[in-house]
Design an enzyme around this catalytic site. Structure first.
Site, PDB file in Angstrom:
ATOM      1  N   LYS A  64       0.836  -1.208   0.000  1.00 29.52           N
ATOM      2  CA  LYS A  64       0.000   0.000   0.000  1.00 29.52           C
ATOM      3  C   LYS A  64       0.869   1.256   0.000  1.00 29.52           C
ATOM      4  CE  LYS A  64      -3.811  -2.220   2.442  1.00 29.52           C
ATOM      5  NZ  LYS A  64      -4.546  -2.279   3.719  1.00 29.52           N
TER       6      LYS A  64
ATOM      7  N   SER B  37      -0.710   0.979   6.008  1.00 24.45           N
ATOM      8  CA  SER B  37      -1.032   0.153   7.168  1.00 24.45           C
ATOM      9  C   SER B  37      -2.048  -0.908   6.786  1.00 24.45           C
ATOM     10  CB  SER B  37      -1.558   1.016   8.312  1.00 24.45           C
ATOM     11  OG  SER B  37      -2.728   1.679   7.914  1.00 24.45           O
ATOM     12  N   ASP B  38      -2.082  -1.934   7.608  1.00 21.26           N
ATOM     13  CA  ASP B  38      -3.054  -2.994   7.393  1.00 21.26           C
ATOM     14  C   ASP B  38      -3.355  -3.654   8.723  1.00 21.26           C
ATOM     15  OD1 ASP B  38      -4.537  -4.589   5.251  1.00 21.26           O
ATOM     16  OD2 ASP B  38      -3.626  -6.155   6.490  1.00 21.26           O
ATOM     17  N   THR B  39      -4.573  -4.109   8.868  1.00 18.70           N
ATOM     18  CA  THR B  39      -5.004  -4.833  10.059  1.00 18.70           C
ATOM     19  C   THR B  39      -5.733  -6.082   9.616  1.00 18.70           C
ATOM     20  OG1 THR B  39      -5.223  -2.781  11.330  1.00 18.70           O
ATOM     21  CG2 THR B  39      -6.412  -4.698  12.163  1.00 18.70           C
TER      22      THR B  39
ATOM     23  N   SER C 126      -0.103  -3.623  11.179  1.00 19.01           N
ATOM     24  CA  SER C 126       1.252  -3.351  10.715  1.00 19.01           C
ATOM     25  C   SER C 126       1.284  -2.001  10.029  1.00 19.01           C
ATOM     26  CB  SER C 126       1.693  -4.406   9.697  1.00 19.01           C
ATOM     27  OG  SER C 126       1.693  -5.680  10.275  1.00 19.01           O
TER      28      SER C 126
END
Length: 121
Positions: A61, A77-79, A114
């Protein structure tokens, strides 16, 4: 650590934007062009852990937005939610949300977030 320079958030997620604004960070939001479902399928085939998936998606991303910008700090970011070693996908309807909550209620699951940053890709 306090970020005093405005940065670029590689996301248009309302919740992410709200959280960052609430803590007083200055940033602009640009939509990334990461096809998350494509990468999740790829990473599943490669047997990535949920932590690895979250981190790699964050990198992709940030890099996708950073590729078009110079001299800008770009944060991706990613969850993900891990349940018994599998990633629980995002839901699109309230009915599906209730089903997911019911499935996870009282059961051990892990929420993994993250972030990745790129500068001058």
């Amino acid at each position: 650590m306090v970020i005093s320079t405005p940065f670029v958030l590689a996301s248009t997620s309302r919740s992410r934007i709200l959280i960052l604004k609430k803590i007083g960070l200055e940033f602009i939001s640009i939509k990334h062009n990461c096809n998350e479902s494509h990468y999740k399928k790829k990473f599943k085939r490669l047997k990535y852990s949920s932590k690895e998936v979250s981190l790699e998606l964050s990198k992709i991303k940030a890099k996708s937005v950073s590729a078009n910008l110079m001299n800008k700090l770009v944060v991706g970011s990613d969850t993900v939610i891990d349940y018994k070693g599998n990633i629980i996908d995002k839901v699109k309807t309230m009915k599906k949300a209730h089903q997911k909550i019911k499935k996870l209620s009282g059961k051990k699951h892990t929420i993994i977030s993250s972030i990745a940053a790129y500068y001058n890709n």
